[in-house]
Scaffold this motif. Structure first.
Motif, PDB file in Angstrom:
ATOM      1  N   VAL A 204       0.830  -1.212   0.000  1.00  0.00           N
ATOM      2  CA  VAL A 204       0.000   0.000   0.000  1.00  0.00           C
ATOM      3  C   VAL A 204       0.860   1.256   0.000  1.00  0.00           C
ATOM      4  N   THR A 205       2.060   1.166   0.560  1.00  0.00           N
ATOM      5  CA  THR A 205       2.954   2.319   0.519  1.00  0.00           C
ATOM      6  C   THR A 205       3.324   2.666  -0.917  1.00  0.00           C
ATOM      7  N   GLY A 206       3.549   1.646  -1.729  1.00  0.00           N
ATOM      8  CA  GLY A 206       3.920   1.882  -3.127  1.00  0.00           C
ATOM      9  C   GLY A 206       2.746   2.153  -4.044  1.00  0.00           C
ATOM     10  N   GLN A 207       1.518   1.812  -3.602  1.00  0.00           N
ATOM     11  CA  GLN A 207       0.330   2.008  -4.445  1.00  0.00           C
ATOM     12  C   GLN A 207      -0.760   2.684  -3.606  1.00  0.00           C
ATOM     13  N   PRO A 208      -0.609   3.965  -3.331  1.00  0.00           N
ATOM     14  CA  PRO A 208      -1.504   4.641  -2.386  1.00  0.00           C
ATOM     15  C   PRO A 208      -2.936   4.806  -2.876  1.00  0.00           C
ATOM     16  N   HIS A 209      -3.206   4.568  -4.170  1.00  0.00           N
ATOM     17  CA  HIS A 209      -4.557   4.798  -4.695  1.00  0.00           C
ATOM     18  C   HIS A 209      -5.301   3.506  -4.980  1.00  0.00           C
ATOM     19  N   ARG A 210      -4.710   2.380  -4.706  1.00  0.00           N
ATOM     20  CA  ARG A 210      -5.359   1.099  -5.031  1.00  0.00           C
ATOM     21  C   ARG A 210      -6.219   0.640  -3.864  1.00  0.00           C
ATOM     22  N   GLU A 211      -7.519   0.776  -4.037  1.00  0.00           N
ATOM     23  CA  GLU A 211      -8.449   0.517  -2.937  1.00  0.00           C
ATOM     24  C   GLU A 211      -8.374  -0.918  -2.429  1.00  0.00           C
ATOM     25  N   ARG A 212      -8.336  -1.885  -3.337  1.00  0.00           N
ATOM     26  CA  ARG A 212      -8.434  -3.271  -2.882  1.00  0.00           C
ATOM     27  C   ARG A 212      -7.258  -3.635  -1.979  1.00  0.00           C
ATOM     28  N   LEU A 213      -6.071  -3.147  -2.297  1.00  0.00           N
ATOM     29  CA  LEU A 213      -4.921  -3.398  -1.429  1.00  0.00           C
ATOM     30  C   LEU A 213      -5.173  -2.845  -0.027  1.00  0.00           C
ATOM     31  N   TRP A 214      -5.707  -1.620   0.033  1.00  0.00           N
ATOM     32  CA  TRP A 214      -5.963  -0.995   1.327  1.00  0.00           C
ATOM     33  C   TRP A 214      -7.058  -1.733   2.091  1.00  0.00           C
ATOM     34  N   LEU A 215      -8.083  -2.205   1.388  1.00  0.00           N
ATOM     35  CA  LEU A 215      -9.138  -2.965   2.049  1.00  0.00           C
ATOM     36  C   LEU A 215      -8.591  -4.250   2.654  1.00  0.00           C
ATOM     37  N   LEU A 216      -7.759  -4.945   1.892  1.00  0.00           N
ATOM     38  CA  LEU A 216      -7.146  -6.166   2.414  1.00  0.00           C
ATOM     39  C   LEU A 216      -6.218  -5.854   3.587  1.00  0.00           C
ATOM     40  N   TYR A 217      -5.451  -4.777   3.454  1.00  0.00           N
ATOM     41  CA  TYR A 217      -4.539  -4.368   4.531  1.00  0.00           C
ATOM     42  C   TYR A 217      -5.325  -4.077   5.813  1.00  0.00           C
ATOM     43  N   ALA A 218      -6.411  -3.304   5.689  1.00  0.00           N
ATOM     44  CA  ALA A 218      -7.217  -2.971   6.865  1.00  0.00           C
ATOM     45  C   ALA A 218      -7.844  -4.217   7.468  1.00  0.00           C
ATOM     46  N   ALA A 219      -8.350  -5.112   6.619  1.00  0.00           N
ATOM     47  CA  ALA A 219      -8.950  -6.342   7.132  1.00  0.00           C
ATOM     48  C   ALA A 219      -7.909  -7.207   7.846  1.00  0.00           C
ATOM     49  N   ALA A 220      -6.702  -7.268   7.285  1.00  0.00           N
ATOM     50  CA  ALA A 220      -5.641  -8.038   7.939  1.00  0.00           C
ATOM     51  C   ALA A 220      -5.288  -7.440   9.295  1.00  0.00           C
ATOM     52  N   ALA A 249     -13.937   7.584  -1.969  1.00  0.00           N
ATOM     53  CA  ALA A 249     -13.727   6.146  -1.876  1.00  0.00           C
ATOM     54  C   ALA A 249     -15.008   5.413  -2.259  1.00  0.00           C
ATOM     55  N   SER A 250     -14.869   4.165  -2.689  1.00  0.00           N
ATOM     56  CA  SER A 250     -16.032   3.379  -3.095  1.00  0.00           C
ATOM     57  C   SER A 250     -16.854   2.956  -1.885  1.00  0.00           C
ATOM     58  N   PRO A 251     -18.095   2.509  -2.098  1.00  0.00           N
ATOM     59  CA  PRO A 251     -18.916   2.038  -0.980  1.00  0.00           C
ATOM     60  C   PRO A 251     -18.283   0.903  -0.190  1.00  0.00           C
ATOM     61  N   ALA A 252     -17.376   0.134  -0.820  1.00  0.00           N
ATOM     62  CA  ALA A 252     -16.743  -0.976  -0.110  1.00  0.00           C
ATOM     63  C   ALA A 252     -15.938  -0.488   1.088  1.00  0.00           C
ATOM     64  N   VAL A 253     -15.358   0.725   0.992  1.00  0.00           N
ATOM     65  CA  VAL A 253     -14.587   1.268   2.111  1.00  0.00           C
ATOM     66  C   VAL A 253     -15.506   1.540   3.292  1.00  0.00           C
ATOM     67  N   GLY A 254     -16.648   2.154   3.031  1.00  0.00           N
ATOM     68  CA  GLY A 254     -17.611   2.382   4.096  1.00  0.00           C
ATOM     69  C   GLY A 254     -18.137   1.079   4.672  1.00  0.00           C
ATOM     70  N   LEU A 386     -10.503   0.756 -14.480  1.00  0.00           N
ATOM     71  CA  LEU A 386     -11.572   0.028 -13.791  1.00  0.00           C
ATOM     72  C   LEU A 386     -12.632   0.985 -13.257  1.00  0.00           C
ATOM     73  N   ARG A 387     -12.183   2.090 -12.629  1.00  0.00           N
ATOM     74  CA  ARG A 387     -13.148   3.067 -12.118  1.00  0.00           C
ATOM     75  C   ARG A 387     -14.003   3.648 -13.257  1.00  0.00           C
ATOM     76  N   ALA A 388     -13.345   3.911 -14.387  1.00  0.00           N
ATOM     77  CA  ALA A 388     -14.063   4.504 -15.518  1.00  0.00           C
ATOM     78  C   ALA A 388     -15.101   3.529 -16.078  1.00  0.00           C
ATOM     79  N   ILE A 389     -14.733   2.255 -16.203  1.00  0.00           N
ATOM     80  CA  ILE A 389     -15.693   1.265 -16.716  1.00  0.00           C
ATOM     81  C   ILE A 389     -16.911   1.192 -15.807  1.00  0.00           C
ATOM     82  N   ARG A 390     -16.680   1.103 -14.515  1.00  0.00           N
ATOM     83  CA  ARG A 390     -17.798   1.016 -13.583  1.00  0.00           C
ATOM     84  C   ARG A 390     -18.600   2.318 -13.553  1.00  0.00           C
ATOM     85  N   GLY A 391     -17.894   3.445 -13.677  1.00  0.00           N
ATOM     86  CA  GLY A 391     -18.571   4.728 -13.649  1.00  0.00           C
ATOM     87  C   GLY A 391     -19.500   4.917 -14.831  1.00  0.00           C
ATOM     88  N   VAL A 392     -19.012   4.645 -16.049  1.00  0.00           N
ATOM     89  CA  VAL A 392     -19.879   4.840 -17.216  1.00  0.00           C
ATOM     90  C   VAL A 392     -21.032   3.840 -17.201  1.00  0.00           C
TER      91      VAL A 392
END
Length: 414
Positions: A204-220, A249-254, A386-392
């Protein structure tokens, strides 16, 4: 024989690394490996080796490099006998190796097989759905360990930067990150959350904008009994996305924050089916199509319907049922803008996300006027795509930051 392209190009035979000689032959081998068994013309190889200024006798020079590579790769081959590893045809040179003998392909296969065993809910990616077989999880973890350990640095490090190489490198970085995410998800499932948290902290330090990494990190962190640190990590993610990208952030963070507060992070995910978006790629550049289809195939919640290089193929793909088309604006003499207008007219529910090299006002305005729901440059990061695909798909208008000023100018007109 095993080839490594996740770093400087190497070839290993019976445990020994072969001497491939000078840098240029190594670059030739890297170009052939990049094209995964497809014939590569001398002109394409020359472009990778010398850019826009190849020597006048480049075809003869490349032939000499191929000859030296054949001697290194097949020392027992009889003189004048056709090569079996590097083959020659009227279309150029092709590297013929089993796909599982190349480390990049093994990385992709490990991610695909692990993704089948460790499937997650898109909205709750910190949990593995169902009750996977422990032996299958262990086998998937072993494959992921081997594949990630093969990463030795920048893929195809012997080759200079150009748009095709840059796309392939970004794709492989994305595949590696997906492998790390799956590996640590399995590690958490098997009860070693503290180790998963340590490994994910570096990522997560190297990829500060990747949500899934942060979600896994927080869960761990939660599973390692560090709830306060987990909530702080998610707050940091929210602040970073807002400050750096101007997005929420996406709803998954909440959802994870709520699960932490309610002490149900380890609960089984809901059994409801998640929406899978059907996506197609329309681009006349075969290497970009290959890279983008590989990227889309590694992202959760997306189903790749197919790829086409011209309008007839695009129409056939859309007729099979597509939610989002990734559309280039240059289609071998045809207009991507005209094709966008036609597809949106004939399929009102379809969303077209333009992905192009053009960043000028006229192309942006033309695409939006034709009905495109989004506009990105091909240099966009995987998370942005990925964000753009889901957004449109949700009905949002998605514009990449590099062309935002042109879009604002167009949208401000009557």
């Amino acid at each position: 024989m095993r080839m490594r392209v996740l770093g400087p190009v190497e070839v290993e035979v019976d445990g020994s690394v072969l001497d491939l000689g000078a840098p240029k032959p190594r670059q030739v081998l890297a170009v052939l490996a990049l094209h995964r068994g497809q014939p590569v013309s001398p002109e394409t190889i020359a472009g990778a080796l010398w850019g826009d200024q190849p020597p006048a006798s480049h075809a003869v020079t490349i032939q000499g490099y191929v000859s030296s590579l054949r001697k290194a790769l097949e020392p027992e081959r009889a003189p004048r006998r056709a090569g079996t590893v590097i083959q020659t045809s009227a279309l150029g040179y092709a590297l013929r190796l089993p796909v599982d003998e190349i480390d990049a392909a093994r990385l992709e296969m490990a991610v695909r097989s692990a993704g089948v065993v460790a499937r997650t809910d898109r909205d709750r990616p910190w949990l593995i759905a169902g009750s996977p077989d422990p032996d299958q999880l262990g086998a998937a973890a072993d494959l992921l360990d081997e594949a990630v350990a093969a990463w030795r640095g920048e893929p195809y490090a012997d080759l200079a930067d150009d748009p095709v190489i840059a796309v392939e490198r970004r794709r492989l970085h994305e595949v590696r990150t997906a492998a790390v995410e799956l590996r640590e998800l399995i590690r958490m499932q098997r009860g070693d959350a503290a180790a998963a948290a340590r490994r994910l902290e570096t990522e997560v330090t190297g990829q500060p904008h990747r949500e899934r990494l942060w979600l896994l990190y927080a869960a761990a962190l939660v599973l390692a009994e560090r709830q306060v640190d987990a909530l702080a990590a998610l707050r940091r993610l929210r602040d970073t996305l807002r400050d750096d990208l101007g997005v929420d952030a996406s709803p998954a963070v909440g959802a994870l924050e709520t699960a932490i507060l309610q002490q149900r992070v380890a609960a089984e995910p809901s059994a409801r089916a998640t929406t899978v978006l059907r996506v197609a790629v329309v681009d006349d550049h075969p290497m970009f199509r290959m890279g983008m289809t590989g990227l889309l195939g590694s992202l959760e919640g997306l189903e790749l319907v197919g790829a086409a290089g011209e309008s007839a193929g695009a129409r056939a793909l859309v007729a099979r049922g597509v939610d989002v088309v990734l559309m280039d604006l240059d289609l071998a003499g045809e207009s991507g803008i005209d094709l966008t207008r036609e597809l949106v007219r004939d399929h009102p529910a379809l969303k077209v996300l333009v992905m192009t090299m053009h960043e000028d006002d006229d192309h942006v305005a033309g695409a939006l006027q034709a009905g495109a729901a989004g506009y990105l440059l091909k240099s966009a990061e995987a998370d942005d795509v990925l964000r753009a695909i889901r957004g449109v798909a949700r009905g949002e208008l998605i514009i990449g930051s590099a062309v935002a000023s042109a879009a604002r100018s167009r949208l401000a007109r009557p």
